[in-house]
Design an enzyme around this catalytic site. Structure first.
Site, PDB file in Angstrom:
ATOM      1  N   GLY A  75      -0.717-122.677  74.816  1.00 45.73           N
ATOM      2  CA  GLY A  75      -0.510-122.407  73.404  1.00 45.73           C
ATOM      3  C   GLY A  75      -1.396-121.281  72.913  1.00 45.73           C
ATOM      4  N   SER A  76      -1.265-120.963  71.649  1.00 46.02           N
ATOM      5  CA  SER A  76      -2.020-119.869  71.044  1.00 46.02           C
ATOM      6  C   SER A  76      -3.506-120.212  70.984  1.00 46.02           C
ATOM      7  CB  SER A  76      -1.495-119.581  69.635  1.00 46.02           C
ATOM      8  OG  SER A  76      -0.118-119.280  69.659  1.00 46.02           O
ATOM      9  N   SER A  99      -9.537-126.823  73.663  1.00 44.93           N
ATOM     10  CA  SER A  99     -10.852-127.251  74.151  1.00 44.93           C
ATOM     11  C   SER A  99     -11.311-128.527  73.454  1.00 44.93           C
ATOM     12  CB  SER A  99     -11.879-126.134  73.940  1.00 44.93           C
ATOM     13  OG  SER A  99     -11.991-125.796  72.573  1.00 44.93           O
ATOM     14  N   SER A 149      12.427-105.793  64.978  1.00 38.45           N
ATOM     15  CA  SER A 149      12.482-105.980  63.533  1.00 38.45           C
ATOM     16  C   SER A 149      12.763-104.689  62.778  1.00 38.45           C
ATOM     17  CB  SER A 149      11.170-106.597  63.028  1.00 38.45           C
ATOM     18  OG  SER A 149      10.087-105.712  63.241  1.00 38.45           O
ATOM     19  N   LYS A 206       4.364-108.064  55.890  1.00 37.15           N
ATOM     20  CA  LYS A 206       5.135-106.829  55.724  1.00 37.15           C
ATOM     21  C   LYS A 206       5.399-106.546  54.243  1.00 37.15           C
ATOM     22  CE  LYS A 206       7.438-107.219  60.219  1.00 37.15           C
ATOM     23  NZ  LYS A 206       8.701-107.490  60.928  1.00 37.15           N
TER      24      LYS A 206
END
Length: 697
Positions: free
Chosen positions: A114-115, A121, A567, A610
């Site tokens: 995952g990110s 941890s 995009s 954005k």
């Protein structure tokens, strides 16, 4: 390691072990430092009561659960009780939590992907608290009189290793005292004999020196009998936890120190030079390796062997060191492996190691967001309290300050009705807010402090994006008014949390051969494919024979990183159509969105950042995919600065972007007929399409 193997391995050294008192069959110190309970039912109850099930110890107004604090009636974080156990502090990650619970009960390996900052941890440390209590062990390494380069290994209950070493040292000290006493008696006799019988004191002094050196040399053999306490679990209260992230081969697998004095009786005994690795210190506990793909292949292969065999010999990791000649008997490595990493970790991970973890454990993907519910908002309030308690130097947060942190958690989620689970970054905001309050001498952190922290804790990408925007204004590279042919203000993101305006220009020229689409601006693979998809719409749309024309597309000032993601698809399509038809594009308008070959505008990532970038750049309006409308969570200061226009089809984009009514209407009508997706039908189709897996570029 079994008792049988211990007995067979220790036979040769059994007579050297001094008698010591047995500290207890469970290997625990007298204060019960090993394990929390020997009753399996008590242990199961403790495991089932995990962090996400722990309620907030504070008064809750059920009628006000829709507010930002989920109905918590508090004035500050000081009124929120922080759980003592690490496992009770886990927030979100329901699926990962259940997997860790099952893995801890059955002692299974786990791989978490995952990110960064999503709690991998923390869950690994929590797992060490959840492991069933076992008899922890100390590991001793003894000199092998038969082969000095093959030290013997013996395991004893935790706490007993220190007693054995101290007993050996005491015996060695007594032997040295007796030897020293005997040496001085002999030296005195020799000196007396040389002085009285021979009458030559010089000969006596020389003889005394020889005797002294002989005794000192022989005493080294006595010191070599003292064992080396390789792993000491005397003070370990729970199952060991070893973080081997980024460890080199010696730190992970164990090593043997180099000895420059390798002969002449001055060398250090080989067993004294043995060093334990992370896999040996984690015996009966958890070995955590983050970014598992950064380990070299040899280390991964040896790690797999340690997992499979439950024991691993220690040898010198440098082939040029004297330690390379030393290899111990197998040292226990009965640990639970918790491997972690980002999505790319699986690419460079040894297939056999992954198979070993998967075959004897679990794989789990860590969530980036979680549904925004009153219960979760209350737990985010507890998260702020946990960060304050963990740091130890921050003032308490007022209720309004906690609410602002929760608002930021919503914004960073990038999805409506969700909260981010990248709690490490959110914790950074908490700490910066507290530092600002401390700098001002405030007793509590207020909402204003959090707002200041949001400005000061901007990421490098955000700071770069803001700097680019200001520089382009200075050099008039940014256009936010009037109409221009073939130029469109596109939008992109840098990193994960910063937006930037990226102009796209298009030009149509006569071709010297077959017509082609030429795109420049360091486009990466996905962006190149997006340009090709756009060219399909252009070819089908245009009345002109573009086989004799080249279409040039330029992504202006993209830098060395180039452009990734799709995009900018509607931006490219609008620029090319404008150039083909020689119709101006409104420069006060910016846009972002992916595009299908049928002309449907598809969702993308990072719309909030954005939109804010467009507002900073001076644009009045911004076009986004209709499917992303629910994901917009811009700051209050930008809401009055810019109008957000959600669209479902490229024809809508052209309707808002192109100059002139008559020409624009003909273009829009023609595109509708060719693609076969009328506005009203496109609107119906978008009603069932969710923003699944948006590209964050």
């Amino acid at each position: 390691m079994s008792n049988d193997s211990n007995e067979s391995r220790g036979e040769g050294a059994a007579e050297e072990f001094p008698a010591v008192d047995d500290p207890g069959s469970n290997g625990a110190a007298e204060d019960g430092t090993v394990g929390t309970s020997n009753d399996p039912s008590d242990q199961d109850a403790a495991i089932d009561d995990l962090g996400s099930d722990v309620e907030i110890e504070a008064e809750i107004d059920e009628e006000a659960e829709d507010d930002l604090l989920g109905g918590l009636l508090i004035d500050s974080t000081g009124e929120i009780e922080v759980p003592d156990r690490l496992v009770d502090q886990v927030i979100g990650q329901e699926h990962a939590r259940d997997v860790v619970m099952k893995a801890a009960k059955q002692r299974r390996h786990v791989m978490m992907i995952g990110s960064p900052g999503t709690g991998k941890s923390m869950l690994a440390k929590a797992m060490s608290e959840l492991l069933p209590p076992e008899e922890l062990q100390d590991v001793l390494v003894y000199h092998n009189p038969d082969d000095g380069n093959n030290p013997k290994v013996r395991t004893v209950p935790a706490g007993k290793g220190e007693q054995i070493v101290e007993a050996h040292k005491e015996e060695a000290r007594k032997r040295n005292q007796m030897r020293t006493f005997l040496m001085w008696i002999i030296i005195a006799v020799v000196l007396g004999y040389a002085l009285l019988a021979i009458g030559n004191i010089l000969i006596g002094i020389i003889a005394a020196g020889i005797i002294y050196l002989a005794f000192r040399y022989s005493s080294r053999g006595s010191d070599a009998m003292i064992p080396n306490l390789l792993v000491n679990n005397a003070d370990t209260k729970t199952a060991p936890f070893e973080d081997a992230t980024g460890a080199h081969a010696g730190a992970l697998l164990g090593d043997v120190r180099h000895d420059p004095f390798q002969s002449g009786g001055m060398e250090t005994p080989s067993h004294d030079r043995v060093e334990a690795g992370g896999i040996h210190k984690a015996n009966k506990g958890v070995l955590f390796v983050d970014e598992i793909n950064t380990l070299d292949i040899r280390s991964q292969q040896k790690l797999m062997t340690a997992i499979q065999e439950g024991a691993f010999s220690i040898t010198g990791q440098s082939e040029r060191s004297s330690g390379a000649m030393v290899q111990t008997e197998p040292v226990p490595t009965d640990f639970v492996m918790v491997a972690a990493g980002n999505l790319d970790a699986m690419e460079n991970m040894h297939p056999a190691l992954r198979s070993r973890i998967k075959g004897y454990g679990y794989e789990v993907y860590m969530d980036d967001t979680i549904e925004d519910t009153p219960e979760m908002r209350r737990k985010y309030a507890r998260f702020v309290a946990q960060e304050v308690a963990k740091d130890g130097r921050l003032p308490e947060f007022e209720a309004e300050a906690i609410e602002e942190v929760i608002l930021e958690a919503r914004r960073r989620a990038g999805r409506k009705d969700h909260l981010t689970l990248k709690l490490r970054n959110l914790g950074g905001l908490v700490r910066v807010s507290g530092d600002i309050a401390r700098g001002e001498g405030a007793d509590r952190v207020t909402r204003d402090h959090v707002l200041q922290a949001k400005g000061r804790s901007r990421s490098i990408e955000q700071q770069l994006a803001d700097d680019y925007i200001e520089r382009r204004k200075d050099y008039e590279l940014q256009v936010a008014e009037g109409f221009q042919v073939g130029r469109v203000n596109g939008l992109a993101v840098m990193g994960e949390d910063s937006g930037i305006m990226l102009p796209v220009m298009a030009e149509v020229t006569p071709s010297q051969g077959p017509g082609q689409v030429i795109a420049t601006g360091q486009l990466q693979e996905m962006a190149e494919e997006a340009v090709q998809n756009v060219s399909a719409i252009i070819k089908k749309f245009s009345d002109e024979d573009i086989t004799e024309q080249d279409i040039h597309i330029q992504f202006v000032q993209t830098g060395q990183q180039g452009v990734d993601g799709d995009s900018a698809s509607i931006t490219v399509a609008t620029a090319v159509i404008s150039a083909l038809e020689n119709v101006g594009v409104d420069q006060s308008l910016a846009m972002t969105g992916s595009l299908s070959v049928r002309g449907d505008v598809l969702p993308v990532g990072g719309v909030t950042h954005k939109i804010e970038a467009a507002a900073k750049s001076g644009c009045d309006r911004v076009i986004i995919p209709k499917a992303n409308e629910q994901d917009v969570m811009i700051e209050d200061e930008y809401e009055e600065m810019i109008e957000i226009i959600p669209v479902s089809h490229i024809s809508e984009v052209l309707d808002y972007a192109l100059e002139g009514e008559a020409e624009k209407d003909s273009l829009v009508d023609r595109l509708k007929n060719i693609t076969g997706s009328a506005l009203e039908k496109a609107g119906e189709g978008q009603g069932t399409r969710g923003p699944s897996s948006p590209s964050p570029q």
